[in-house]
Design an enzyme around this catalytic site. Structure first.
Site, short mmCIF file in Angstrom:
data_model
loop_
_atom_site.label_atom_id
_atom_site.label_comp_id
_atom_site.label_asym_id
_atom_site.label_seq_id
_atom_site.Cartn_x
_atom_site.Cartn_y
_atom_site.Cartn_z
N LYS A 191 16.99 43.81 67.34
CA LYS A 191 18.12 43.55 68.33
C LYS A 191 19.57 43.66 67.79
O LYS A 191 20.60 44.40 68.13
CB LYS A 191 18.11 42.51 69.37
CG LYS A 191 17.05 42.62 70.24
CD LYS A 191 17.03 41.57 71.40
CE LYS A 191 17.17 40.05 70.81
NZ LYS A 191 15.93 39.76 69.73
N ARG A 202 8.32 31.33 68.07
CA ARG A 202 9.41 31.95 68.57
C ARG A 202 8.53 33.35 69.61
O ARG A 202 9.23 33.55 70.71
CB ARG A 202 10.18 32.75 67.65
CG ARG A 202 11.05 31.71 67.05
CD ARG A 202 11.81 32.43 65.81
NE ARG A 202 12.82 33.53 66.17
CZ ARG A 202 13.22 34.01 65.29
NH1 ARG A 202 12.71 34.34 63.91
NH2 ARG A 202 14.32 35.05 65.59
N ARG A 250 18.08 34.48 77.72
CA ARG A 250 16.78 34.37 77.11
C ARG A 250 15.80 33.51 78.12
O ARG A 250 14.77 33.29 77.88
CB ARG A 250 16.84 33.39 75.86
CG ARG A 250 16.91 34.29 74.88
CD ARG A 250 16.85 33.46 73.54
NE ARG A 250 16.40 33.80 72.24
CZ ARG A 250 16.96 34.31 71.47
NH1 ARG A 250 18.34 34.78 71.46
NH2 ARG A 250 16.48 34.61 70.24
N ARG A 280 15.81 33.04 56.74
CA ARG A 280 16.07 32.20 57.77
C ARG A 280 15.11 31.15 58.00
O ARG A 280 13.71 31.52 58.02
CB ARG A 280 16.45 32.91 59.10
CG ARG A 280 17.95 33.34 59.21
CD ARG A 280 18.19 34.44 60.35
NE ARG A 280 17.58 34.04 61.53
CZ ARG A 280 17.72 34.77 62.80
NH1 ARG A 280 18.46 35.95 62.70
NH2 ARG A 280 17.14 34.33 63.77
N ARG A 303 12.17 39.56 56.15
CA ARG A 303 13.57 39.72 56.49
C ARG A 303 14.24 38.99 55.60
O ARG A 303 14.07 37.50 55.46
CB ARG A 303 13.93 39.45 57.89
CG ARG A 303 15.50 39.51 58.31
CD ARG A 303 15.50 39.92 59.93
NE ARG A 303 15.59 38.74 60.37
CZ ARG A 303 15.73 38.61 61.99
NH1 ARG A 303 15.95 39.64 62.43
NH2 ARG A 303 15.80 37.49 62.54
P1 AMP Z 1 18.59 35.10 67.63
O1 AMP Z 1 19.41 35.10 66.44
O2 AMP Z 1 19.03 35.62 68.48
O3 AMP Z 1 16.93 35.25 67.11
O4 AMP Z 1 18.64 33.37 67.81
C1 AMP Z 1 18.47 32.49 66.82
C2 AMP Z 1 17.96 30.89 67.60
O5 AMP Z 1 19.21 30.68 68.17
C3 AMP Z 1 16.96 31.09 68.66
O6 AMP Z 1 15.65 31.06 68.22
C4 AMP Z 1 17.18 29.92 69.69
O7 AMP Z 1 17.05 28.81 68.91
C5 AMP Z 1 18.87 30.01 69.60
N1 AMP Z 1 19.51 30.97 70.56
C6 AMP Z 1 19.88 32.01 70.43
N2 AMP Z 1 20.16 32.36 71.76
C7 AMP Z 1 20.00 31.88 72.61
C8 AMP Z 1 19.86 31.66 73.87
N3 AMP Z 1 20.37 32.45 74.81
N4 AMP Z 1 19.35 30.44 74.49
C9 AMP Z 1 19.04 29.52 73.59
N5 AMP Z 1 18.81 29.34 72.41
C10 AMP Z 1 19.36 30.60 71.75
#
Ligand code: AMP
Length: 213
Positions: free
Chosen positions: A13, A171, A88, A160, A127
């Protein structure tokens, strides 16, 4: 273009969002990136988010929704936007509808990137992310020219915390239980487009643009 990109962690994404935002000349709004920027800046929001992010859990809706509501106060969203990583869950999707209504904005599409879980684990555990600029590499598929150094800014690459295998599994569960239901939610509104997330970055970007045109 007013677009939401949905897909499991590791579907690409973030990578596609950068390409599509450039193509449509719209701001790329990634809640994950905003949390990581806060973490790096040592803000209270960053400290709060870290405890959830490190476990692969969702940051509470009240915090995340407020952050997005704030972001939509900036005028650049009027010309379009690409949301990456938000909403989400159903509550966030409902909150987004309210935020967009208040700003007189309407969604054009929700694009779902589809990929098998086995491929996700392979992608995410290899990654590496740049500490400085957030650029993404892969130890197998997209190696940096110099080991552990970012090609773009020379920053150090790291894994990460939430790309470690046990967290990736969590996740994926969170995605299946909480995020997947938004696919049906948007299907009912007739906004959903779906495509495979397997292939080269440029092939997927081209396919996405064609589906969205
Ligand atoms: P991402 O980079 O989109 O994979 O987000 C990394 C982490 O940030 C996720 O695993 C959540 O812990 C937090 N996060 C990102 N977007 C959201 C969201 N819309 N709602 C809640 N937590 C989020």
């Amino acid at each position: 273009m007013r677009l939401i990109l949905v897909g499991p962690p590791g579907a690409g994404k973030g990578t596609q969002a950068v390409q599509l935002a450039k193509h449509y000349k719209i701001p790329h709004i990634s809640t994950g990136d905003i949390f990581r920027a806060n973490l790096k800046g040592g803000t209270d929001l960053g400290k709060l988010a870290k405890s959830y992010m490190d476990k692969g859990e969702l940051v509470p809706d009240s915090v995340t929704n407020e952050m997005v509501r704030d972001r939509f106060k900036q005028s650049d969203v009027q010309s379009g936007f690409l949301l990456d990583g938000f909403p989400r869950n159903i509550l966030q999707a409902e909150e987004l509808s309210k935020i967009l209504n208040e700003s007189n904005l309407k969604l054009d599409y929700v694009l779902e990137l589809q990929i098998e879980n086995s491929e996700i684990v392979r992608r995410l555990s290899g990654r590496r992310t740049c500490k400085e600029c957030g650029a993404i590499f892969h130890i197998e598929f997209d190696q940096p020219k110099i080991e552990n150094k970012c090609d773009k800014c020379g920053g150090t690459l790291y894994q990460r915390e939430d790309d470690k295998e046990s967290v990736v599994m969590n996740r994926l569960e969170v995605y299946a239980e909480q995020t997947k239901p938004i696919i049906d939610y948007y299907r009912k509104f007739g906004l959903l487009k779906q495509m495979s997330a397997v292939g080269s970055v440029s092939t997927i970007t081209a396919a996405a643009i064609s589906i969205l045109s």
